[in-house]
Design an enzyme around this catalytic site. Sequence first.
Site, PDB file in Angstrom:
ATOM      1  N   HIS A  66       0.841  -1.205   0.000  1.00  6.64           N
ATOM      2  CA  HIS A  66       0.000   0.000   0.000  1.00  6.64           C
ATOM      3  C   HIS A  66       0.876   1.255   0.000  1.00  6.64           C
ATOM      4  CE1 HIS A  66      -4.063   1.799   1.370  1.00  6.64           C
ATOM      5  NE2 HIS A  66      -3.302   2.764   0.881  1.00  6.64           N
ATOM      6  N   ARG A  70       2.482   8.711  -6.196  1.00  2.00           N
ATOM      7  CA  ARG A  70       2.234  10.036  -6.797  1.00  2.00           C
ATOM      8  C   ARG A  70       2.821  10.126  -8.209  1.00  2.00           C
ATOM      9  NH1 ARG A  70      -1.485  10.569  -2.773  1.00  2.00           N
ATOM     10  NH2 ARG A  70      -0.630  11.313  -0.833  1.00  2.00           N
ATOM     11  N   ASN A 100      -5.319   6.269  -6.712  1.00  2.00           N
ATOM     12  CA  ASN A 100      -6.002   7.570  -6.535  1.00  2.00           C
ATOM     13  C   ASN A 100      -5.088   8.711  -6.981  1.00  2.00           C
ATOM     14  OD1 ASN A 100      -4.250   7.281  -4.343  1.00  2.00           O
ATOM     15  ND2 ASN A 100      -5.554   8.454  -2.957  1.00  2.00           N
ATOM     16  N   GLU A 151      -6.976   0.889  -3.540  1.00  2.00           N
ATOM     17  CA  GLU A 151      -7.967   0.867  -2.521  1.00  2.00           C
ATOM     18  C   GLU A 151      -9.275   1.459  -3.027  1.00  2.00           C
ATOM     19  OE1 GLU A 151      -7.390   3.801   0.751  1.00  2.00           O
ATOM     20  OE2 GLU A 151      -5.453   4.207  -0.175  1.00  2.00           O
ATOM     21  N   HIS A 185     -10.800   0.634   1.423  1.00  2.00           N
ATOM     22  CA  HIS A 185     -10.652   1.667   2.453  1.00  2.00           C
ATOM     23  C   HIS A 185     -12.013   1.763   3.135  1.00  2.00           C
ATOM     24  CE1 HIS A 185      -9.143   5.815   3.810  1.00  2.00           C
ATOM     25  NE2 HIS A 185     -10.372   5.691   4.307  1.00  2.00           N
ATOM     26  N   HIS A 230      -5.330  -0.626   6.004  1.00  2.00           N
ATOM     27  CA  HIS A 230      -5.070   0.198   7.199  1.00  2.00           C
ATOM     28  C   HIS A 230      -6.130   0.123   8.304  1.00  2.00           C
ATOM     29  CE1 HIS A 230      -7.635   2.759   4.739  1.00  2.00           C
ATOM     30  NE2 HIS A 230      -6.651   3.150   3.959  1.00  2.00           N
ATOM     31  N   ASP A 314       0.974   2.465   3.836  1.00  2.00           N
ATOM     32  CA  ASP A 314       0.088   3.522   3.335  1.00  2.00           C
ATOM     33  C   ASP A 314       0.908   4.809   3.132  1.00  2.00           C
ATOM     34  OD1 ASP A 314      -2.005   5.034   2.440  1.00  2.00           O
ATOM     35  OD2 ASP A 314      -3.126   5.045   4.316  1.00  2.00           O
TER      36      ASP A 314
HETATM   37  O1  DOR Z   1      -4.647   9.599   4.696  1.00  2.00           O
HETATM   38  C1  DOR Z   1      -4.787   9.130   3.569  1.00  2.00           C
HETATM   39  N1  DOR Z   1      -4.150   9.644   2.513  1.00  2.00           N
HETATM   40  N2  DOR Z   1      -5.625   8.102   3.391  1.00  2.00           N
HETATM   41  C2  DOR Z   1      -5.964   7.673   2.167  1.00  2.00           C
HETATM   42  O2  DOR Z   1      -6.745   6.765   2.060  1.00  2.00           O
HETATM   43  C3  DOR Z   1      -5.428   8.351   0.957  1.00  2.00           C
HETATM   44  C4  DOR Z   1      -4.144   8.972   1.266  1.00  2.00           C
HETATM   45  C5  DOR Z   1      -3.622   9.860   0.167  1.00  2.00           C
HETATM   46  O3  DOR Z   1      -3.624   9.437  -0.989  1.00  2.00           O
HETATM   47  O4  DOR Z   1      -3.155  10.960   0.467  1.00  2.00           O
HETATM   48 ZN    ZN Z   2      -6.841   4.428   2.374  1.00  2.00          ZN
END
Ligand code: DOR
Ligand code: ZN
Length: 450
Positions: A66, A70, A100, A151, A185, A230, A314
């Site tokens: 996880h 970026r 994401n 996620e 998530h 998480h 994460d």
């Molecule tokens: O705190 C978080 N930041 N939780 C997530 O699920 C996404 C992540 C992010 O991409 O910044």
């Molecule tokens: Zn998450």
Amino acid sequence: MVNPLQRLVQMPGPDLALNDVTLPDGRRADIGFKAGRVVHIGALETADENIRCHGMLLIPAATDMHVHMRGGNQAEKEDWHSGTMSAIAGGVTLVVDQPNTVPALTSSSRFTNRVKEAVTNACCGFAINAGVAPEADLSSLWSAGAMAFGEIFAGPSSYGEALSSDDLAQALQAISHMDGLATIHAEEVRPSLAETMATHDSNRTPQGEADAVRKVCQLNSSGCQLHFCHMSTARAIEVVLEQRRQLNGITRDKHSNSKIFRTSFEVTPHHLLLAIQDFLPDDACTKVNPPLRDKKIQEGLWNMWDQIDVIASDHAPHTAVEKALDFPNAPSGIPGVETMVPLLLAEVLRRKLPVSSLIEKVSRRPCEILGLQPAGFLPGERADFALYSRKITLTDPRELHSRAGWTPFKGYPAIFPELVVMEGRIVFHNGEFLNQGSRWYPGRGYHAVD
Ligand code: DOR
Ligand code: ZN
């Protein structure tokens, strides 16, 4: 037919041997690597290159399932190069990137471009997950090589909108049909402004996390393989374990022949090591979803240690400038791929937990869940390792490699690797990066196009 391993062993000596390492069970041995595999473990191995490792602990390198690497439009936070250097310097040689991104990874063309970006810039192994949204083309993402799905946001987060129950149920059905893995998530979110860590916690409560897990399981009428990301509370973990008992669904991993539960979960180092009380009430550096909890809940997570399937970081880097915004406006997320194993290795030794339990959670289980060949000591296994002294240092953000440039773990005790081997070659030694290269691990649905 000649067994490929036999052929490797018959070829003249190993390319590299680490001599006199200490294994996780305390035994001492020499270990030899050839063509990316372990070829020998025992005594007195001579190779093209020999490194003396007296007194150092050798463990299989981690697979962090996880991370948010970026790149693209968000390269000021992190990119594939800085993020994977950070991984390697923390003893991680395989990362699973989250979709994401901006824009989200919901089409096969975006997916293929992301693979290209990573192949060119990454310096460790990587896999990439597919984005799940109503407009996402799940089957073409699967055949483009997605490792898993998500996620999937059952609750909203930074750069992630929550799916409606109907959309989520449909997505799980489609993923199940392809025999894919859905990573989730799970949170319930009260849409009210949070000015402090404590209100952030009460907008995204432990009970809401447990309820969200239960709800996702109820929506999963097709029996899709689920992995909960998480988990921040023992309460939510209890729900996952209860679901697992009810389903009793077990498959076998084709590489290790070990059992894979059809419902698994991960826990992060920040939920294990950090609590609300450790920081100023409005310190946005520790704003993260799910939120940090109080000390009692944090200790409750440690009590679940034996049941935890996977530790994943994460890794969610944001710039120091973004994190200096006032609490409601700062994005959620904490960088952590480089500190995951070092912090937990120090903690596992302090708590007198077996090192083998850490290896299981950061290396073996993630590979089993994802269907990847694990790194390990047996001849023929993937030769990805990290070598540690027993020297505890205090985490210093200036020595980390993530572009984020900050860490909430400043001053926390950690043991960083002195040497990292990836595919049988030294990629990191005494702070220097060597033999840089990447490898893409596509998922099971991959169909190469000519
Ligand atoms: O705190 C978080 N930041 N939780 C997530 O699920 C996404 C992540 C992010 O991409 O910044
Ligand atoms: Zn998450």
